[in-house]
Motif scaffolding. Sequence first.
Motif, short mmCIF file in Angstrom:
data_model
loop_
_atom_site.label_atom_id
_atom_site.label_comp_id
_atom_site.label_asym_id
_atom_site.label_seq_id
_atom_site.Cartn_x
_atom_site.Cartn_y
_atom_site.Cartn_z
N LEU A 1 -3.13 10.03 0.39
CA LEU A 1 -2.55 8.72 0.09
C LEU A 1 -2.36 8.48 -1.40
CD1 LEU A 1 -4.42 6.37 2.60
CD2 LEU A 1 -2.21 7.49 2.87
N GLY A 2 -2.74 9.45 -2.23
CA GLY A 2 -2.59 9.28 -3.67
C GLY A 2 -3.57 8.29 -4.26
N ILE A 3 -4.70 8.07 -3.59
CA ILE A 3 -5.71 7.13 -4.08
C ILE A 3 -6.63 7.86 -5.05
CG2 ILE A 3 -7.66 5.67 -3.40
CD1 ILE A 3 -6.23 5.26 -0.72
N PRO A 4 -6.89 7.31 -6.24
CA PRO A 4 -7.77 7.99 -7.20
C PRO A 4 -9.12 8.31 -6.58
CG PRO A 4 -6.65 6.16 -8.26
CD PRO A 4 -6.33 6.07 -6.79
N ARG A 5 -9.56 9.57 -6.75
CA ARG A 5 -10.81 10.01 -6.14
C ARG A 5 -11.94 10.16 -7.14
NH1 ARG A 5 -9.53 15.15 -4.60
NH2 ARG A 5 -7.54 14.98 -5.69
N ASP A 6 -11.69 9.83 -8.40
CA ASP A 6 -12.72 9.97 -9.41
C ASP A 6 -13.03 8.67 -10.13
OD1 ASP A 6 -10.32 9.75 -10.67
OD2 ASP A 6 -10.50 11.57 -11.90
N ASP A 7 -12.49 7.55 -9.60
CA ASP A 7 -12.71 6.25 -10.22
C ASP A 7 -12.64 5.17 -9.14
OD1 ASP A 7 -12.43 3.75 -11.59
OD2 ASP A 7 -11.77 4.83 -13.39
N PHE A 8 -13.78 4.64 -8.74
CA PHE A 8 -13.83 3.67 -7.66
C PHE A 8 -13.05 2.40 -7.99
CE2 PHE A 8 -18.26 5.63 -7.01
CZ PHE A 8 -17.75 6.61 -6.18
N VAL A 9 -13.10 1.97 -9.23
CA VAL A 9 -12.41 0.73 -9.61
C VAL A 9 -10.90 0.93 -9.56
CG1 VAL A 9 -12.07 -0.96 -11.46
CG2 VAL A 9 -14.35 -0.04 -11.02
N GLU A 10 -10.42 2.07 -10.03
CA GLU A 10 -8.99 2.36 -9.95
C GLU A 10 -8.53 2.45 -8.49
OE1 GLU A 10 -6.61 2.49 -12.38
OE2 GLU A 10 -8.26 1.67 -13.59
N ALA A 11 -9.40 2.98 -7.63
CA ALA A 11 -9.08 3.03 -6.21
C ALA A 11 -8.94 1.63 -5.64
CB ALA A 11 -10.16 3.81 -5.46
N ALA A 12 -9.80 0.72 -6.08
CA ALA A 12 -9.71 -0.68 -5.62
C ALA A 12 -8.41 -1.34 -6.06
CB ALA A 12 -10.91 -1.47 -6.14
N LYS A 13 -7.92 -0.97 -7.23
CA LYS A 13 -6.69 -1.56 -7.75
C LYS A 13 -5.48 -1.20 -6.89
CE LYS A 13 -8.21 -1.85 -12.58
NZ LYS A 13 -8.02 -1.34 -13.96
N VAL A 14 -5.57 -0.09 -6.14
CA VAL A 14 -4.47 0.30 -5.25
C VAL A 14 -4.24 -0.79 -4.21
CG1 VAL A 14 -3.75 1.97 -3.50
CG2 VAL A 14 -4.79 2.76 -5.63
N MET A 15 -5.30 -1.51 -3.83
CA MET A 15 -5.16 -2.58 -2.83
C MET A 15 -4.48 -3.81 -3.40
SD MET A 15 -8.84 -2.14 -0.97
CE MET A 15 -9.61 -0.90 -2.03
N ILE A 16 -4.33 -3.84 -4.70
CA ILE A 16 -3.63 -4.95 -5.35
C ILE A 16 -2.26 -4.50 -5.84
CG2 ILE A 16 -3.77 -6.71 -7.14
CD1 ILE A 16 -6.00 -6.80 -4.96
N ASP A 17 -2.20 -3.32 -6.43
CA ASP A 17 -0.96 -2.84 -7.05
C ASP A 17 -0.19 -1.83 -6.20
OD1 ASP A 17 -1.73 -4.33 -9.29
OD2 ASP A 17 -2.84 -2.62 -10.13
N GLY A 18 -0.85 -1.26 -5.19
CA GLY A 18 -0.21 -0.23 -4.38
C GLY A 18 0.70 -0.81 -3.31
N LYS A 19 1.19 0.06 -2.46
CA LYS A 19 2.11 -0.34 -1.40
C LYS A 19 1.39 -0.33 -0.06
CE LYS A 19 6.20 1.61 -3.69
NZ LYS A 19 7.30 2.62 -3.58
N LEU A 20 1.71 -1.31 0.77
CA LEU A 20 1.19 -1.34 2.13
C LEU A 20 2.07 -0.41 2.97
CD1 LEU A 20 -1.09 -2.77 3.62
CD2 LEU A 20 0.55 -4.52 4.32
N THR A 21 1.45 0.63 3.53
CA THR A 21 2.18 1.69 4.20
C THR A 21 1.80 1.77 5.67
OG1 THR A 21 2.20 2.97 2.15
CG2 THR A 21 2.64 4.18 4.18
N PRO A 22 2.77 1.83 6.59
CA PRO A 22 2.44 2.03 8.00
C PRO A 22 1.95 3.46 8.23
CG PRO A 22 4.82 2.08 7.71
CD PRO A 22 4.24 1.72 6.38
N MET A 23 0.87 3.60 8.99
CA MET A 23 0.26 4.90 9.20
C MET A 23 0.09 5.19 10.69
SD MET A 23 -0.78 6.78 6.56
CE MET A 23 -1.99 7.69 7.50
N ASP A 24 0.34 6.46 11.04
CA ASP A 24 0.03 6.90 12.40
C ASP A 24 -1.48 7.02 12.58
OD1 ASP A 24 2.76 7.19 12.65
OD2 ASP A 24 2.75 9.38 12.47
N VAL A 25 -1.92 6.83 13.82
CA VAL A 25 -3.32 7.03 14.18
C VAL A 25 -3.36 7.96 15.39
CG1 VAL A 25 -5.41 5.93 15.12
CG2 VAL A 25 -4.13 4.82 13.27
#
Length: 313
Positions: free
Chosen positions: A103-127
């Motif tokens: 998903l391109g979520i930063p894996r070495d910075d928890f805070v940057e990963a959290a910012k994806v929920m504010i700045d990133g895109k909401l994406t439909p996902m298969d389950v």
Amino acid sequence: MVKRARIIYNPSSGRETLKPKLVDILNVLENGGYETSTFATTPKPHSARDEATRVAKDGFDLVVAAGGDGTINDVINGIAPLEKRPKIGIIPAGTTNDFARALGIPRDDFVEAAKVMIDGKLTPMDVGKAYNDTETEYFINIAAGGRLTELTYGVPADLKTIFGYMAYMLKAVEMLPSSHPVEINAKYDGGEYNGKALMFFLAMTNSVGGLEQLVPDASLNDGNFTMIIVKTGNVFEVLQLITKALNGGRHVDDNRIVYKKTKHFSVEPQDDTKMPINLDGEFGGVAPMKFDNLKEHIQIFANLNLKEKADQE
């Protein structure tokens, strides 16, 4: 109306470095408009799953899975069966973090990963849905079968914490010589396979065990699994296939595997040999098992632009 978010976190993930960052993560989500609370998972089985179900039914807008792939899988299982499902966010704090990588979520910075929920895109996902006569489970990255696939949940937690990804590789080297093909019947869209198989994979992203070339054409939301059946159990031939995968995904045309796209899949051993099923790195029961792809079943925050940039580099 105030938006509510619940962070479900595994306090032992990320070599226990996640907890000190929770205040910063809370600040990111609060500044992004979410009234945010936390829940620490416990040793109780399916602790994260039960909490995800509870807050989803209570009408929370966002559920954040903070931990490794197992924590993410548990949260997905708590939400996937529901008719009304909240948005999902991911803070990767595990060993391989396959799903976050895809998903391109930063894996070495928890805070940057959290910012994806504010700045990133909401994406439909298969389950993915895995089921038989006695149980139903869901997965979001990979389903696999065969003894060798046990390595992801066969590595002790303390070794994963100390050695990280290398612990998996050491376990694979240990298990490969004693892993033997099983006679199976496998059915997929437009085809059927009867014969020996060392393992099978149903991939939903292009990141499997940290290998992004194993399923180079995987899509997050096309409604299809990418299916791989590995026929050979010869150690040297398996290593050859891995080498081909690492060198531009050249394994997809090799006659020692079956490589297809399918919405449905079923597998059944043809003798008394047990075939364990691995769902997102966790034990998911034993075959016979059926699998369905639930197209665009959840909405998840991703940073796909970051992933596209990484793929081009």
